[in-house]
Design a protein around this motif. Structure first.
Motif, mmCIF file in Angstrom:
data_model
loop_
_atom_site.group_PDB
_atom_site.id
_atom_site.type_symbol
_atom_site.label_atom_id
_atom_site.label_comp_id
_atom_site.label_asym_id
_atom_site.label_seq_id
_atom_site.Cartn_x
_atom_site.Cartn_y
_atom_site.Cartn_z
ATOM 1 N N ALA A 42 0.710 -1.088 -0.084
ATOM 2 C CA ALA A 42 0.041 0.042 -0.040
ATOM 3 C C ALA A 42 0.895 1.214 0.022
ATOM 4 N N THR A 43 2.112 1.209 0.754
ATOM 5 C CA THR A 43 2.925 2.243 0.685
ATOM 6 C C THR A 43 3.506 2.443 -0.734
ATOM 7 N N LEU A 44 3.775 1.493 -1.332
ATOM 8 C CA LEU A 44 4.397 1.820 -2.625
ATOM 9 C C LEU A 44 3.317 2.067 -3.664
ATOM 10 N N ALA A 45 2.260 1.804 -3.674
ATOM 11 C CA ALA A 45 0.901 2.218 -4.372
ATOM 12 C C ALA A 45 0.747 3.469 -4.145
ATOM 13 N N PHE A 46 0.728 4.042 -2.925
ATOM 14 C CA PHE A 46 0.572 5.275 -2.474
ATOM 15 C C PHE A 46 1.756 6.331 -3.057
ATOM 16 N N GLN A 47 3.064 5.630 -2.896
ATOM 17 C CA GLN A 47 4.166 6.544 -3.585
ATOM 18 C C GLN A 47 4.057 6.820 -5.213
ATOM 19 N N ARG A 48 3.505 5.752 -5.523
ATOM 20 C CA ARG A 48 3.329 5.802 -7.228
ATOM 21 C C ARG A 48 1.872 6.471 -7.578
ATOM 22 N N GLY A 49 1.207 6.999 -6.703
ATOM 23 C CA GLY A 49 -0.027 7.450 -6.926
ATOM 24 C C GLY A 49 -1.099 6.434 -7.660
ATOM 25 N N ARG A 50 -1.108 5.492 -7.159
ATOM 26 C CA ARG A 50 -1.888 4.126 -7.718
ATOM 27 C C ARG A 50 -2.965 3.893 -7.038
ATOM 28 N N HIS A 51 -3.334 4.605 -5.635
ATOM 29 C CA HIS A 51 -4.561 4.380 -4.871
ATOM 30 C C HIS A 51 -5.818 4.874 -5.614
ATOM 31 N N ILE A 52 -6.846 4.267 -5.420
ATOM 32 C CA ILE A 52 -8.123 4.966 -5.937
ATOM 33 C C ILE A 52 -8.416 6.399 -5.495
ATOM 34 N N ALA A 53 -8.508 7.320 -6.373
ATOM 35 C CA ALA A 53 -8.750 8.684 -5.960
ATOM 36 C C ALA A 53 -9.712 9.164 -6.972
ATOM 37 N N MET A 54 -10.630 10.078 -6.534
ATOM 38 C CA MET A 54 -11.517 10.857 -7.277
ATOM 39 C C MET A 54 -10.998 12.142 -7.508
ATOM 40 N N THR A 55 -10.388 12.380 -8.753
ATOM 41 C CA THR A 55 -9.585 13.522 -9.147
ATOM 42 C C THR A 55 -10.425 14.397 -10.146
ATOM 43 N N PHE A 56 -11.601 14.040 -10.566
ATOM 44 C CA PHE A 56 -12.171 14.757 -11.728
ATOM 45 C C PHE A 56 -12.314 16.150 -11.263
ATOM 46 N N VAL A 57 -12.564 16.392 -10.012
ATOM 47 C CA VAL A 57 -12.917 17.853 -9.796
ATOM 48 C C VAL A 57 -11.565 18.632 -9.680
ATOM 49 N N VAL A 58 -10.712 18.013 -9.011
ATOM 50 C CA VAL A 58 -9.428 18.848 -8.922
ATOM 51 C C VAL A 58 -8.717 18.977 -10.332
ATOM 52 N N ASP A 59 -8.943 17.990 -11.183
ATOM 53 C CA ASP A 59 -8.195 17.983 -12.529
ATOM 54 C C ASP A 59 -9.074 18.969 -13.339
ATOM 55 N N THR A 60 -9.998 19.527 -13.047
ATOM 56 C CA THR A 60 -10.585 20.429 -13.922
ATOM 57 C C THR A 60 -10.569 21.905 -13.528
ATOM 58 N N LEU A 61 -9.840 22.126 -12.277
ATOM 59 C CA LEU A 61 -9.577 23.205 -11.782
ATOM 60 C C LEU A 61 -8.423 23.708 -12.506
ATOM 61 N N PRO A 62 -8.446 24.859 -12.820
ATOM 62 C CA PRO A 62 -7.269 25.672 -13.459
ATOM 63 C C PRO A 62 -6.267 26.378 -12.384
ATOM 64 N N GLY A 63 -5.059 26.264 -12.580
ATOM 65 C CA GLY A 63 -4.059 27.070 -11.918
ATOM 66 C C GLY A 63 -3.989 27.117 -10.411
ATOM 67 N N LEU A 64 -4.363 28.216 -9.717
ATOM 68 C CA LEU A 64 -4.108 28.216 -8.452
ATOM 69 C C LEU A 64 -5.325 27.660 -7.808
ATOM 70 N N PRO A 65 -6.279 27.667 -8.181
ATOM 71 C CA PRO A 65 -7.556 26.848 -7.345
ATOM 72 C C PRO A 65 -7.248 25.330 -7.210
ATOM 73 N N GLY A 66 -6.898 24.918 -8.511
ATOM 74 C CA GLY A 66 -6.229 23.424 -8.531
ATOM 75 C C GLY A 66 -5.110 23.237 -7.567
ATOM 76 N N ARG A 67 -4.286 23.899 -7.251
ATOM 77 C CA ARG A 67 -3.270 23.790 -6.576
ATOM 78 C C ARG A 67 -3.567 23.800 -5.043
ATOM 79 N N LEU A 68 -4.546 24.553 -4.791
ATOM 80 C CA LEU A 68 -5.064 24.638 -3.237
ATOM 81 C C LEU A 68 -5.939 23.508 -3.156
ATOM 82 N N ALA A 69 -6.637 22.932 -4.092
ATOM 83 C CA ALA A 69 -7.610 21.673 -4.074
ATOM 84 C C ALA A 69 -6.577 20.552 -3.574
ATOM 85 N N ARG A 70 -5.652 20.483 -4.424
ATOM 86 C CA ARG A 70 -4.570 19.247 -4.228
ATOM 87 C C ARG A 70 -3.947 19.455 -2.652
ATOM 88 N N ILE A 71 -3.629 20.585 -2.540
ATOM 89 C CA ILE A 71 -3.082 20.930 -0.988
ATOM 90 C C ILE A 71 -4.051 20.448 0.174
#
Length: 145
Positions: A42-71
């Motif tokens: 699980a740590t290896l999957a986490f490091q590689r970004g392979r855990h299940i994630a719902m990123t469609f909202v964050v991925d659609t946000l441009p620039g600063l809002p996207g960075r803030l959502a990721r943070i």
């Protein structure tokens, strides 16, 4: 290495049950190895970004809002992982008197993987937070690059 040990122990278990009386400790060792392999994978999957994630909202946000959502997402993950470290350490302490039935191994060693894996994943979150704070780019993508 742990997977090779797991395969060896399970093979010994199968052969011993087929040819003579089963070797009792093999089932316990196989179970403990599987627990450790699962948490460390699980740590290896986490490091590689392979855990299940719902990123469609964050991925659609441009620039600063996207960075803030990721943070914010990383801070939530960090909070969960810190809680898992604390709970894991408490559980280790709570179960420290317990011994495994066949090997008489302290169950502390079995449960130690939970806070260890959470600490490793928390480290990866901190690395990603630093990367987001310093750079404008995503720290790692879903392909682990």
């Amino acid at each position: 290495m742990a997977m090779t040990a797991l395969i060896g122990v399970i093979t010994l278990q199968i052969i011993s049950r087929g040819l003579f009386t089963a070797v009792g400790w093999t089932e316990e060792v196989a179970r403990f190895l599987l627990i450790w392999i699962t948490f460390l994978a699980a740590t290896l999957a986490f490091q590689r970004g392979r855990h299940i994630a719902m990123t469609f909202v964050v991925d659609t946000l441009p620039g600063l809002p996207g960075r803030l959502a990721r943070i914010v997402a990383l801070l939530v993950a960090l909070g969960f992982l810190v809680a898992l470290i604390v709970v894991g350490l408490e559980y280790m302490q709570l179960q420290s008197f317990q011994k495994s039935s066949s090997l008489r191994l302290s169950m502390t060693w079995v449960y130690a993987v939970m806070p260890l894996a959470a600490a490793i994943m928390a480290w990866y979150v901190l690395v990603d937070l630093c990367a987001l704070a310093v750079d404008q780019h995503e720290p790692r993508d879903s392909d682990g690059e």
